[in-house]
Design a protein around this motif. Structure first.
Motif, mmCIF file in Angstrom:
data_model
loop_
_atom_site.group_PDB
_atom_site.id
_atom_site.type_symbol
_atom_site.label_atom_id
_atom_site.label_comp_id
_atom_site.label_asym_id
_atom_site.label_seq_id
_atom_site.Cartn_x
_atom_site.Cartn_y
_atom_site.Cartn_z
ATOM 1 N N LEU A 18 -30.943 -61.044 13.466
ATOM 2 C CA LEU A 18 -32.066 -61.177 12.534
ATOM 3 C C LEU A 18 -32.734 -62.539 12.633
ATOM 4 O O LEU A 18 -32.063 -63.563 12.735
ATOM 5 C CB LEU A 18 -31.572 -60.981 11.097
ATOM 6 N N PRO A 20 -34.858 -63.836 9.922
ATOM 7 C CA PRO A 20 -35.347 -63.402 8.604
ATOM 8 C C PRO A 20 -36.708 -63.985 8.254
ATOM 9 O O PRO A 20 -37.099 -65.035 8.776
ATOM 10 C CB PRO A 20 -34.278 -63.910 7.633
ATOM 11 N N PHE A 31 -41.148 -63.290 12.030
ATOM 12 C CA PHE A 31 -39.776 -62.852 11.777
ATOM 13 C C PHE A 31 -39.581 -61.486 12.417
ATOM 14 O O PHE A 31 -40.534 -60.860 12.884
ATOM 15 C CB PHE A 31 -39.478 -62.814 10.272
ATOM 16 N N PHE A 33 -36.294 -58.370 13.929
ATOM 17 C CA PHE A 33 -34.891 -58.013 14.130
ATOM 18 C C PHE A 33 -34.705 -57.260 15.432
ATOM 19 O O PHE A 33 -35.630 -56.654 15.969
ATOM 20 C CB PHE A 33 -34.376 -57.158 12.964
ATOM 21 N N PRO A 61 -42.545 -58.426 4.377
ATOM 22 C CA PRO A 61 -41.222 -58.120 4.936
ATOM 23 C C PRO A 61 -40.690 -56.728 4.590
ATOM 24 O O PRO A 61 -39.690 -56.293 5.147
ATOM 25 C CB PRO A 61 -40.315 -59.202 4.347
ATOM 26 N N ARG A 65 -37.374 -54.346 6.224
ATOM 27 C CA ARG A 65 -36.232 -53.820 5.451
ATOM 28 C C ARG A 65 -36.129 -52.304 5.603
ATOM 29 O O ARG A 65 -35.048 -51.761 5.808
ATOM 30 C CB ARG A 65 -36.386 -54.192 3.980
ATOM 31 N N ALA A 99 -30.455 -65.242 2.920
ATOM 32 C CA ALA A 99 -31.677 -64.558 3.381
ATOM 33 C C ALA A 99 -31.370 -63.160 3.920
ATOM 34 O O ALA A 99 -32.239 -62.303 3.958
ATOM 35 C CB ALA A 99 -32.360 -65.389 4.464
ATOM 36 N N TYR A 100 -30.113 -62.915 4.343
ATOM 37 C CA TYR A 100 -29.749 -61.620 4.907
ATOM 38 C C TYR A 100 -29.392 -60.596 3.841
ATOM 39 O O TYR A 100 -29.397 -59.397 4.105
ATOM 40 C CB TYR A 100 -28.556 -61.755 5.845
ATOM 41 N N ILE A 103 -31.850 -57.887 3.283
ATOM 42 C CA ILE A 103 -32.323 -57.181 4.474
ATOM 43 C C ILE A 103 -31.343 -56.100 4.925
ATOM 44 O O ILE A 103 -31.736 -55.007 5.301
ATOM 45 C CB ILE A 103 -32.566 -58.185 5.626
#
Length: 196
Positions: A18, A20, A31, A33, A61, A65, A99-100, A103
């Protein structure tokens, strides 16, 4: 044979790398993933899928997610790779980055594994799978270009560190065959570009 694999390996794993989104007080930045999905089958084989998504600075974001959550079902275990600095002096376990938390989904019956890996360890694991990852920290944009490779290298690290040798060999061979197929699929497109 299938019973043995299911007892020692997760039924389904998603290895995540990630980058983030920045918090609301930080400057806007890209950002994204990389998600490497592993579904073990019988006789040490597995099916693999790679998902990579990057989002521009200032992008909402929520789609990230949602895209990550769509990869999970109740039998999925997440292996969350967080790049860390090499420990200086005593080794202390790295805390899970806050921050994770928003997510990575916390659904299903499986626990999520957190793997704080220094970049040079991740690059070394990647070389086992034929992946070329730098040992120095890239820019956020450059990192988005390799985030799928980071997810694969995190899985290879986990495979080497925690899987029984017989499963490790079979799964690594299955993975390397998958990589060859992926390269073969991309090759005709690049050959066409060179001719024109």
């Amino acid at each position: 044979m299938q019973r043995t694999i299911r007892r020692t390996l997760p039924i389904r794993m998603v290895a995540l790398s990630l980058l983030p989104p920045p918090n609301s007080f930080a400057p806007k930045a890209p950002f994204g993933f990389g998600a490497f999905v592993i579904d073990p089958k019988c006789r040490g084989e597995a099916s693999f899928a790679l998902h990579m998504h990057g989002y521009g600075a200032g992008h909402d974001p929520a789609p990230m997610r949602d895209a990550i959550r769509a990869l999970f079902d109740p039998d999925t275990m997440a292996l969350i790779c967080a790049l860390s600095l090499p420990p200086a002096g005593e080794h202390a376990p790295a805390p899970f980055p806050e921050a994770y938390l928003d997510i990575v989904p916390r659904i299903g019956l499986r626990r999520n594994l957190f793997a704080p890996l220094p970049r040079h360890i991740l690059a070394s694991a990647g070389r086992v799978g034929g992946l070329d990852l730098p040992e120095i920290e890239p820019t956020p944009l450059a990192r988005l270009g390799q985030i799928g490779c980071e997810a694969q290298a995190a899985w290879i690290f986990w495979l080497q560190a925690y899987c029984p040798v017989n499963h490790r060999r079979k799964l690594l061979a299955s993975y390397l065959a998958w990589r060859q197929l992926q390269r073969a699929r991309l090759q005709p497109a690049s050959a066409i570009r060179k001719r024109s």
